[in-house]
Design a protein around this motif. Structure first.
Motif, PDB file in Angstrom:
ATOM      1  N   CYS A 120       0.804  -1.222   0.000  1.00  0.00           N
ATOM      2  CA  CYS A 120       0.000   0.000   0.000  1.00  0.00           C
ATOM      3  C   CYS A 120       0.836   1.270   0.000  1.00  0.00           C
ATOM      4  N   ASP A 121       2.018   1.224   0.586  1.00  0.00           N
ATOM      5  CA  ASP A 121       2.910   2.387   0.599  1.00  0.00           C
ATOM      6  C   ASP A 121       3.811   2.298  -0.631  1.00  0.00           C
ATOM      7  N   LYS A 122       3.637   3.196  -1.579  1.00  0.00           N
ATOM      8  CA  LYS A 122       4.377   3.117  -2.839  1.00  0.00           C
ATOM      9  C   LYS A 122       5.878   3.267  -2.643  1.00  0.00           C
ATOM     10  N   ARG A 123       6.302   3.896  -1.558  1.00  0.00           N
ATOM     11  CA  ARG A 123       7.733   3.987  -1.282  1.00  0.00           C
ATOM     12  C   ARG A 123       8.313   2.614  -0.982  1.00  0.00           C
ATOM     13  N   LEU A 124       7.625   1.858  -0.134  1.00  0.00           N
ATOM     14  CA  LEU A 124       8.092   0.511   0.200  1.00  0.00           C
ATOM     15  C   LEU A 124       7.946  -0.422  -1.000  1.00  0.00           C
ATOM     16  N   LEU A 125       6.866  -0.260  -1.750  1.00  0.00           N
ATOM     17  CA  LEU A 125       6.667  -1.076  -2.947  1.00  0.00           C
ATOM     18  C   LEU A 125       7.795  -0.824  -3.947  1.00  0.00           C
ATOM     19  N   HIS A 126       8.166   0.428  -4.127  1.00  0.00           N
ATOM     20  CA  HIS A 126       9.244   0.790  -5.050  1.00  0.00           C
ATOM     21  C   HIS A 126      10.567   0.153  -4.618  1.00  0.00           C
ATOM     22  N   GLN A 127      10.849   0.214  -3.323  1.00  0.00           N
ATOM     23  CA  GLN A 127      12.095  -0.368  -2.819  1.00  0.00           C
ATOM     24  C   GLN A 127      12.137  -1.879  -3.041  1.00  0.00           C
TER      25      GLN A 127
END
Length: 418
Positions: A135-142
């Motif tokens: 849900c958090d695109k920052r964590l998904l991106h990482q």
């Protein structure tokens, strides 16, 4: 199976997916929109009790013959909603009913209060300590970067100074990294910037609406909605139990779609491999849609977003042989079902909205009349209309017009494109 968490299931053919159930244990759908309507029909056609929560102007599911009760619901506020959900279960005997979210706010609400709500309901999303990686695109991106999954150029500036120092591949968009509150018609899905000056101007506006700490800058992949493709699945501990791939042919609005209007199931092994690599790494269990967009400059499919809930076109999968809400109901009741993959060539259309989109594209020379007529051919699933449940289809046009008027009013009031 414990009702405090989602458990995986062995895939065998001991349960017939089209079986009719006579159970007092049903499902509570957390919105009466067309996504919730698809869930209600999937379960209700099999004799599974369905209730829906009515909120906002999206009420088509409340008119379905398969909804036994619809309940007015307050605005999104965790302090109110969680106690009300618990009280609803206790007062009306909804113990062990499935709790089905249909939007990002409901997903976040259930996930963050997973343990408490699981004391009464069977929860259809993982707890937040796992779900936040999607849900958090920052964590998904990482996570995607570590796995070597292609993504658009993205940055997370926390100050105007950091924003000024970015070497952006214009045009870019500003958008929230998380969407855990219900979307207001006054809040755009994204803000487009063609140069540094417009980016700075859009940044001030976006920061005031969603918070500076929640903003990300991302390159715009050329082409409109037709480049978007999704992998959808029910998974157990990272392994897909049922899946389908679909390409978005038309969306509304055309560049930054709020929702799909015409979708077709396809086969795309590259998308499947990337999606399943992500699922395996996160050991995800539950239902989700993973969105990609094909970059015409390189041919790569780049990861955009993940929806760990039912999405707009999920009923296409039923016609293609994968009835996701019912399979999730089986999974959460410890029932086995045969492995299944949706067939390609099946179409889905939100007809009321798609007519508007198609007319615009035909007049702009972006769609031929012949291509539009071909898109009407079977096999085709309607987002709203069904012969065995006609009332929602009859109400679709006036309700869509009402929502469109609200959207136009919000745009004129706030000066933004929604």
């Amino acid at each position: 199976m414990s009702n405090t968490a989602i458990a995986s299931s062995t895939i065998v053919s001991s349960v017939i997916p089209d079986a009719t159930h006579h159970s007092s244990v049903g499902a509570l759908i957390m919105a009466a929109d067309y996504r919730g309507l698809g869930v209600a029909r999937s379960l209700g056609r099999r004799g599974i009790p369905v209730w829906v929560l009515k909120q906002g102007g999206h009420l088509v599911a409340a008119t379905s013959r398969y909804v036994r009760r619809s309940i007015p619901w307050p605005a999104d506020d965790d302090r109110i909603e969680v106690p009300l959900l618990l009280d609803l279960a206790k007062k009306h005997g909804l113990k062990d009913w499935l709790l089905f979210p249909t939007d990002d706010h409901a997903v976040g609400l259930i996930s963050r209060h997973h343990e408490l709500l699981a004391s009464q309901y069977r929860i259809t999303v993982p707890a937040w300590d796992q779900l936040r990686y999607l849900c958090d695109k920052r964590l998904l991106h990482q996570t995607a970067h570590k796995l070597g999954i292609s993504q658009p150029w993205t940055a997370w500036p926390s100050t105007p100074k950091e924003l000024c120092s970015l070497d952006c591949p214009y045009p870019v968009i500003l958008k929230p990294a998380t969407r855990l509150r219900r979307n207001s018609l006054a809040v755009p899905k994204a803000w487009r910037a063609v140069d540094r000056a417009s980016l700075l101007a859009q940044y001030d506006e976006a920061s005031a609406l969603v918070g500076r700490e929640n903003l990300m800058v991302q390159e715009i992949i050329p082409s409109a909605g037709e480049g978007q493709i999704s992998y959808a699945a029910i998974c157990g501990d990272g392994s897909p139990l049922a899946s389908i791939v679909a390409r978005e042919r038309r969306q509304y609005p055309r560049e930054f779609g709020q929702f799909s209007t015409f979708v077709e199931s396809v086969e795309e092994p590259k998308v499947t491999r990337s999606a399943e690599r992500l699922l395996t790494a996160l050991r995800f269990t539950g239902l989700l849609e993973i969105e990609f967009k094909q970059d015409p400059r390189s041919g790569e499919f780049k990861l955009l977003d993940v929806n760990p809930r039912v999405w707009g076109w999920h009923t296409l999968a039923r016609r293609a042989g994968v009835d996701f809400p019912y399979l999730l109901w089986l999974l959460l009741h410890g029932k086995d079902f045969p492995a299944v993959q949706g067939r390609s060539g099946v179409r889905w259309m939100h007809t009321t909205a798609d007519v508007r989109v198609a007319i615009q594209e035909i007049f702009k020379g972006q769609l031929s009349l012949r291509s539009y007529v071909r898109s009407l051919q079977p096999p085709r699933e309607s987002a709203i209309f069904a012969w065995d449940d006609p009332a929602p289809g009859l109400l679709d046009l006036p309700l869509f017009a009402y929502a469109a008027i609200n959207r136009l009013f919000a745009r004129n009031t706030n000066g933004t494109v929604t």
